[in-house]
Enzyme design. Structure first.
Site, PDB file in Angstrom:
ATOM      1  N   GLY A 184     -31.486 -14.143   2.826  1.00  0.00           N
ATOM      2  CA  GLY A 184     -30.181 -13.579   3.524  1.00  0.00           C
ATOM      3  C   GLY A 184     -29.195 -13.108   2.337  1.00  0.00           C
ATOM      4  N   THR A 189     -33.464 -25.623  -0.159  1.00  0.00           N
ATOM      5  CA  THR A 189     -32.999 -26.841   0.026  1.00  0.00           C
ATOM      6  C   THR A 189     -33.918 -27.816   0.663  1.00  0.00           C
ATOM      7  OG1 THR A 189     -32.273 -25.964   2.294  1.00  0.00           O
ATOM      8  CG2 THR A 189     -30.762 -26.214   0.441  1.00  0.00           C
ATOM      9  N   TYR A 195     -30.657 -31.006  -4.916  1.00  0.00           N
ATOM     10  CA  TYR A 195     -30.076 -29.549  -4.992  1.00  0.00           C
ATOM     11  C   TYR A 195     -28.872 -29.618  -5.774  1.00  0.00           C
ATOM     12  CZ  TYR A 195     -28.156 -25.179  -2.808  1.00  0.00           C
ATOM     13  OH  TYR A 195     -27.905 -23.784  -2.426  1.00  0.00           O
ATOM     14  N   LYS A 202     -28.243 -27.217  -9.001  1.00  0.00           N
ATOM     15  CA  LYS A 202     -27.558 -26.383  -9.221  1.00  0.00           C
ATOM     16  C   LYS A 202     -26.483 -26.431 -10.155  1.00  0.00           C
ATOM     17  CE  LYS A 202     -28.753 -23.535  -5.923  1.00  0.00           C
ATOM     18  NZ  LYS A 202     -29.439 -22.139  -6.084  1.00  0.00           N
TER      19      LYS A 202
HETATM   20  N1  CAA Z   1     -20.621 -36.413   5.465  1.00  0.00           N
HETATM   21  C1  CAA Z   1     -20.683 -37.624   5.792  1.00  0.00           C
HETATM   22  N2  CAA Z   1     -21.429 -38.379   6.551  1.00  0.00           N
HETATM   23  C2  CAA Z   1     -22.705 -37.607   6.879  1.00  0.00           C
HETATM   24  C3  CAA Z   1     -22.873 -36.168   6.382  1.00  0.00           C
HETATM   25  C4  CAA Z   1     -21.728 -35.767   5.577  1.00  0.00           C
HETATM   26  N3  CAA Z   1     -21.465 -34.217   5.353  1.00  0.00           N
HETATM   27  N4  CAA Z   1     -23.951 -35.784   7.023  1.00  0.00           N
HETATM   28  C5  CAA Z   1     -24.475 -36.853   7.622  1.00  0.00           C
HETATM   29  N5  CAA Z   1     -23.873 -37.816   7.435  1.00  0.00           N
HETATM   30  C6  CAA Z   1     -23.884 -39.191   8.107  1.00  0.00           C
HETATM   31  C7  CAA Z   1     -24.226 -39.154   9.683  1.00  0.00           C
HETATM   32  O1  CAA Z   1     -22.920 -39.192  10.248  1.00  0.00           O
HETATM   33  C8  CAA Z   1     -24.891 -40.443   9.868  1.00  0.00           C
HETATM   34  O2  CAA Z   1     -24.116 -41.659   9.605  1.00  0.00           O
HETATM   35  P1  CAA Z   1     -24.273 -42.978  10.771  1.00  0.00           P
HETATM   36  O3  CAA Z   1     -25.440 -43.566   9.905  1.00  0.00           O
HETATM   37  O4  CAA Z   1     -22.787 -43.643  10.069  1.00  0.00           O
HETATM   38  O5  CAA Z   1     -24.143 -42.606  11.955  1.00  0.00           O
HETATM   39  C9  CAA Z   1     -25.842 -40.488   8.653  1.00  0.00           C
HETATM   40  O6  CAA Z   1     -25.188 -39.701   7.653  1.00  0.00           O
HETATM   41  C10 CAA Z   1     -27.101 -40.046   8.894  1.00  0.00           C
HETATM   42  O7  CAA Z   1     -28.124 -40.391   7.705  1.00  0.00           O
HETATM   43  P2  CAA Z   1     -29.605 -40.287   7.830  1.00  0.00           P
HETATM   44  O8  CAA Z   1     -30.110 -40.625   6.581  1.00  0.00           O
HETATM   45  O9  CAA Z   1     -30.180 -40.929   9.156  1.00  0.00           O
HETATM   46  O10 CAA Z   1     -29.591 -38.516   7.887  1.00  0.00           O
HETATM   47  P3  CAA Z   1     -30.303 -37.573   8.872  1.00  0.00           P
HETATM   48  O11 CAA Z   1     -31.756 -37.836   8.853  1.00  0.00           O
HETATM   49  O12 CAA Z   1     -29.485 -37.721  10.104  1.00  0.00           O
HETATM   50  O13 CAA Z   1     -29.658 -36.188   7.875  1.00  0.00           O
HETATM   51  C11 CAA Z   1     -28.575 -34.863   6.274  1.00  0.00           C
HETATM   52  C12 CAA Z   1     -28.873 -36.375   6.843  1.00  0.00           C
HETATM   53  C13 CAA Z   1     -29.973 -34.544   6.057  1.00  0.00           C
HETATM   54  C14 CAA Z   1     -27.741 -35.015   5.097  1.00  0.00           C
HETATM   55  C15 CAA Z   1     -28.079 -34.118   7.314  1.00  0.00           C
HETATM   56  O14 CAA Z   1     -26.918 -34.531   7.866  1.00  0.00           O
HETATM   57  C16 CAA Z   1     -27.947 -32.793   6.855  1.00  0.00           C
HETATM   58  O15 CAA Z   1     -28.717 -31.734   6.989  1.00  0.00           O
HETATM   59  N6  CAA Z   1     -26.615 -32.398   6.442  1.00  0.00           N
HETATM   60  C17 CAA Z   1     -26.252 -31.106   5.707  1.00  0.00           C
HETATM   61  C18 CAA Z   1     -26.241 -31.240   4.326  1.00  0.00           C
HETATM   62  C19 CAA Z   1     -25.897 -29.867   3.786  1.00  0.00           C
HETATM   63  O16 CAA Z   1     -24.706 -29.730   3.777  1.00  0.00           O
HETATM   64  N7  CAA Z   1     -26.681 -28.996   3.233  1.00  0.00           N
HETATM   65  C20 CAA Z   1     -26.190 -27.719   2.906  1.00  0.00           C
HETATM   66  C21 CAA Z   1     -27.268 -26.762   3.264  1.00  0.00           C
HETATM   67  S1  CAA Z   1     -26.746 -25.113   2.824  1.00  0.00           S
HETATM   68  C22 CAA Z   1     -26.934 -24.972   1.378  1.00  0.00           C
HETATM   69  O17 CAA Z   1     -27.255 -25.727   0.351  1.00  0.00           O
HETATM   70  C23 CAA Z   1     -26.368 -23.636   0.898  1.00  0.00           C
HETATM   71  C24 CAA Z   1     -25.179 -23.972  -0.378  1.00  0.00           C
HETATM   72  O18 CAA Z   1     -25.504 -23.858  -1.327  1.00  0.00           O
HETATM   73  C25 CAA Z   1     -23.597 -24.232   0.080  1.00  0.00           C
HETATM   74  P1  NAP Z   2     -32.907 -17.762   2.141  1.00  0.00           P
HETATM   75  O1  NAP Z   2     -32.345 -16.755   3.132  1.00  0.00           O
HETATM   76  O2  NAP Z   2     -33.590 -19.046   2.526  1.00  0.00           O
HETATM   77  O3  NAP Z   2     -33.689 -17.145   0.898  1.00  0.00           O
HETATM   78  C1  NAP Z   2     -34.229 -17.672  -0.136  1.00  0.00           C
HETATM   79  C2  NAP Z   2     -35.030 -16.904  -0.931  1.00  0.00           C
HETATM   80  O4  NAP Z   2     -35.716 -17.516  -2.005  1.00  0.00           O
HETATM   81  C3  NAP Z   2     -36.347 -16.336   0.051  1.00  0.00           C
HETATM   82  O5  NAP Z   2     -36.107 -15.108  -0.212  1.00  0.00           O
HETATM   83  C4  NAP Z   2     -37.437 -17.067  -0.762  1.00  0.00           C
HETATM   84  O6  NAP Z   2     -38.638 -15.984  -0.692  1.00  0.00           O
HETATM   85  C5  NAP Z   2     -37.007 -17.329  -1.818  1.00  0.00           C
HETATM   86  N1  NAP Z   2     -37.836 -18.227  -2.622  1.00  0.00           N
HETATM   87  C6  NAP Z   2     -37.832 -19.474  -2.278  1.00  0.00           C
HETATM   88  N2  NAP Z   2     -38.972 -20.359  -2.835  1.00  0.00           N
HETATM   89  C7  NAP Z   2     -39.335 -19.497  -3.839  1.00  0.00           C
HETATM   90  C8  NAP Z   2     -40.298 -19.500  -4.799  1.00  0.00           C
HETATM   91  N3  NAP Z   2     -40.967 -20.575  -5.070  1.00  0.00           N
HETATM   92  N4  NAP Z   2     -40.821 -18.352  -5.543  1.00  0.00           N
HETATM   93  C9  NAP Z   2     -40.069 -17.219  -5.267  1.00  0.00           C
HETATM   94  N5  NAP Z   2     -39.230 -17.071  -4.065  1.00  0.00           N
HETATM   95  C10 NAP Z   2     -38.891 -18.106  -3.638  1.00  0.00           C
HETATM   96  O7  NAP Z   2     -31.491 -18.192   1.383  1.00  0.00           O
HETATM   97  P2  NAP Z   2     -30.251 -17.740   0.855  1.00  0.00           P
HETATM   98  O8  NAP Z   2     -28.933 -18.431   1.647  1.00  0.00           O
HETATM   99  O9  NAP Z   2     -30.118 -16.188   0.791  1.00  0.00           O
HETATM  100  O10 NAP Z   2     -30.050 -18.285  -0.534  1.00  0.00           O
HETATM  101  C11 NAP Z   2     -30.282 -17.520  -1.736  1.00  0.00           C
HETATM  102  C12 NAP Z   2     -29.666 -18.441  -2.922  1.00  0.00           C
HETATM  103  O11 NAP Z   2     -28.239 -18.511  -2.920  1.00  0.00           O
HETATM  104  C13 NAP Z   2     -30.292 -19.769  -3.292  1.00  0.00           C
HETATM  105  O12 NAP Z   2     -30.490 -19.825  -4.468  1.00  0.00           O
HETATM  106  C14 NAP Z   2     -29.428 -20.528  -2.759  1.00  0.00           C
HETATM  107  O13 NAP Z   2     -29.614 -21.989  -3.237  1.00  0.00           O
HETATM  108  C15 NAP Z   2     -27.897 -19.964  -2.956  1.00  0.00           C
HETATM  109  N6  NAP Z   2     -26.929 -20.500  -2.107  1.00  0.00           N
HETATM  110  C16 NAP Z   2     -26.829 -19.948  -0.952  1.00  0.00           C
HETATM  111  C17 NAP Z   2     -25.604 -20.375  -0.090  1.00  0.00           C
HETATM  112  C18 NAP Z   2     -25.617 -20.156   1.222  1.00  0.00           C
HETATM  113  O14 NAP Z   2     -24.697 -20.713   1.941  1.00  0.00           O
HETATM  114  N7  NAP Z   2     -26.563 -19.604   1.853  1.00  0.00           N
HETATM  115  C19 NAP Z   2     -24.641 -21.057  -0.966  1.00  0.00           C
HETATM  116  C20 NAP Z   2     -24.740 -21.112  -2.217  1.00  0.00           C
HETATM  117  C21 NAP Z   2     -25.911 -20.950  -2.977  1.00  0.00           C
HETATM  118  P3  NAP Z   2     -39.805 -16.002   0.209  1.00  0.00           P
HETATM  119  O15 NAP Z   2     -39.101 -15.988   1.668  1.00  0.00           O
HETATM  120  O16 NAP Z   2     -40.543 -14.984   0.111  1.00  0.00           O
HETATM  121  O17 NAP Z   2     -40.128 -17.546   0.286  1.00  0.00           O
END
Ligand code: CAA
Ligand code: NAP
Length: 246
Positions: free
Chosen positions: A13, A91, A152, A156
């Site tokens: 993306g 992630t 993560y 980061k």
């Molecule tokens: N804050 C506080 N509590 C949270 C929470 C949060 N952000 N997320 C989950 N919880 C709590 C739930 O409410 C639940 O609480 P209770 O047990 O009291 O009901 C508990 O955590 C669930 O725990 P589990 O271990 O059972 O977790 P799960 O299997 O349901 O999943 C998780 C937990 C994997 C963290 C899931 O909630 C999740 O995916 N959260 C999002 C994490 C996130 O923000 N990731 C970012 C991805 S995008 C990215 O990374 C790009 C970037 O750079 C910005």
């Molecule tokens: P995305 O759509 O999932 O893209 C991730 C890319 O990374 C894909 O093109 C994937 O390629 C490549 N990749 C993953 N593992 C790899 C490996 N072992 N070798 C080579 N390529 C690999 O994610 P995105 O949102 O664009 O994220 C891009 C970057 O921004 C990441 O570093 C992420 O942590 C960072 N970021 C994202 C967000 C957000 O909100 N989206 C926020 C902050 C930072 P293939 O598909 O070919 O595997």
């Protein structure tokens, strides 16, 4: 001659938006995809249909040997890399209680070791030529931490330590090294978050009340890559809709 910009993970993306922006500015854009990515040819064809002729190379950025081979091939076929955007990342979110070694290692290797693996074979050449840009895509969650992201957030945050140290070493050589820390951007990485978590726990924390757009991050990458940004190095630039201010 056009400068060469290598964007890792350019088929994702954020990466796609960065590739398009850099191509629009006249760079020769090269990207990488995972060796197992079966959709790479389709993506290249789709981009060509939109007027962008990108080159793409298979590379597992988490693997040192794969990264060296990839950079050697690009350099031999196209020439030296002027701008490196370390963008590929993954992630594997889970609470620390559930975090196993496999998911810890996968995230550290792909997000942090990759920065070493890809920068190592390009940095010396940039220094020798007296010009270069290294741009590391980190995350707001490396700055503030995030529930479910010990792996993560550690990777980061580590990227920015790397940025600051390398920026010092190459500052007198025309090479800048910077980190961008995006907040939540509307890509498949964010769409993988359970929707109730996104709606109830994440969007409400963003003062602008919306996800960021990949194009907004791409614009910042373009600025850091430019000649105008020559005095900017070792910085960590937040772009997160006001979610975290440091
Ligand atoms: N804050 C506080 N509590 C949270 C929470 C949060 N952000 N997320 C989950 N919880 C709590 C739930 O409410 C639940 O609480 P209770 O047990 O009291 O009901 C508990 O955590 C669930 O725990 P589990 O271990 O059972 O977790 P799960 O299997 O349901 O999943 C998780 C937990 C994997 C963290 C899931 O909630 C999740 O995916 N959260 C999002 C994490 C996130 O923000 N990731 C970012 C991805 S995008 C990215 O990374 C790009 C970037 O750079 C910005
Ligand atoms: P995305 O759509 O999932 O893209 C991730 C890319 O990374 C894909 O093109 C994937 O390629 C490549 N990749 C993953 N593992 C790899 C490996 N072992 N070798 C080579 N390529 C690999 O994610 P995105 O949102 O664009 O994220 C891009 C970057 O921004 C990441 O570093 C992420 O942590 C960072 N970021 C994202 C967000 C957000 O909100 N989206 C926020 C902050 C930072 P293939 O598909 O070919 O595997």
């Amino acid at each position: 001659m056009a400068r060469i910009a290598l964007v890792t993970g350019g088929m994702g993306g954020l990466g796609e938006a960065i590739c398009i922006k850099m191509a629009a500015l006249g760079y020769q854009v090269v990207t990488t995809h995972s060796p197992g990515n079966t959709k790479a040819a389709d993506w290249l064809a789709e981009m060509e249909g939109q007027g962008y002729k990108f080159k793409a190379y298979p590379c597992d950025v988490a693997d040192y040997d794969s990264a060296q081979k990839c950079i050697q091939q690009i350099t031999a076929e196209l020439g030296p890399i002027d701008v490196l955007v370390n963008n590929a990342g993954i992630t594997r979110d889970m609470t620390f209680k559930k975090m196993d070694k496999v998911n810890w290692d996968a995230v550290i290797k792909t997000n942090l070791d990759s920065v070493f693996n890809m920068t190592k074979p390009v940095a010396d050449g940039m220094v020798e030529r007296g010009w270069g840009r290294i741009i590391n895509i980190s995350s707001v969650n490396g700055q503030k931490g995030a529930f479910g992201q010990t792996n993560y957030s550690a990777a980061k945050a580590g990227m920015h330590g790397f940025t600051k140290a390398l920026a010092l070493e190459v500052a007198r050589k025309g090479v800048t090294v910077n980190t961008i820390s995006p907040g939540y951007i509307g890509t498949k990485m964010v769409m993988a978050i359970p929707s109730e978590v996104l709606e109830s726990k994440i969007i409400p924390q963003i003062p602008m009340g919306r996800l960021g757009k990949p194009e907004e991050v791409a614009g910042l990458v373009a600025y850091l890559a430019s000649d105008e940004a020559a005095f900017l190095t070792g910085a960590n630039i937040a772009i997160n809709g006001g979610q975290h201010m440091s």
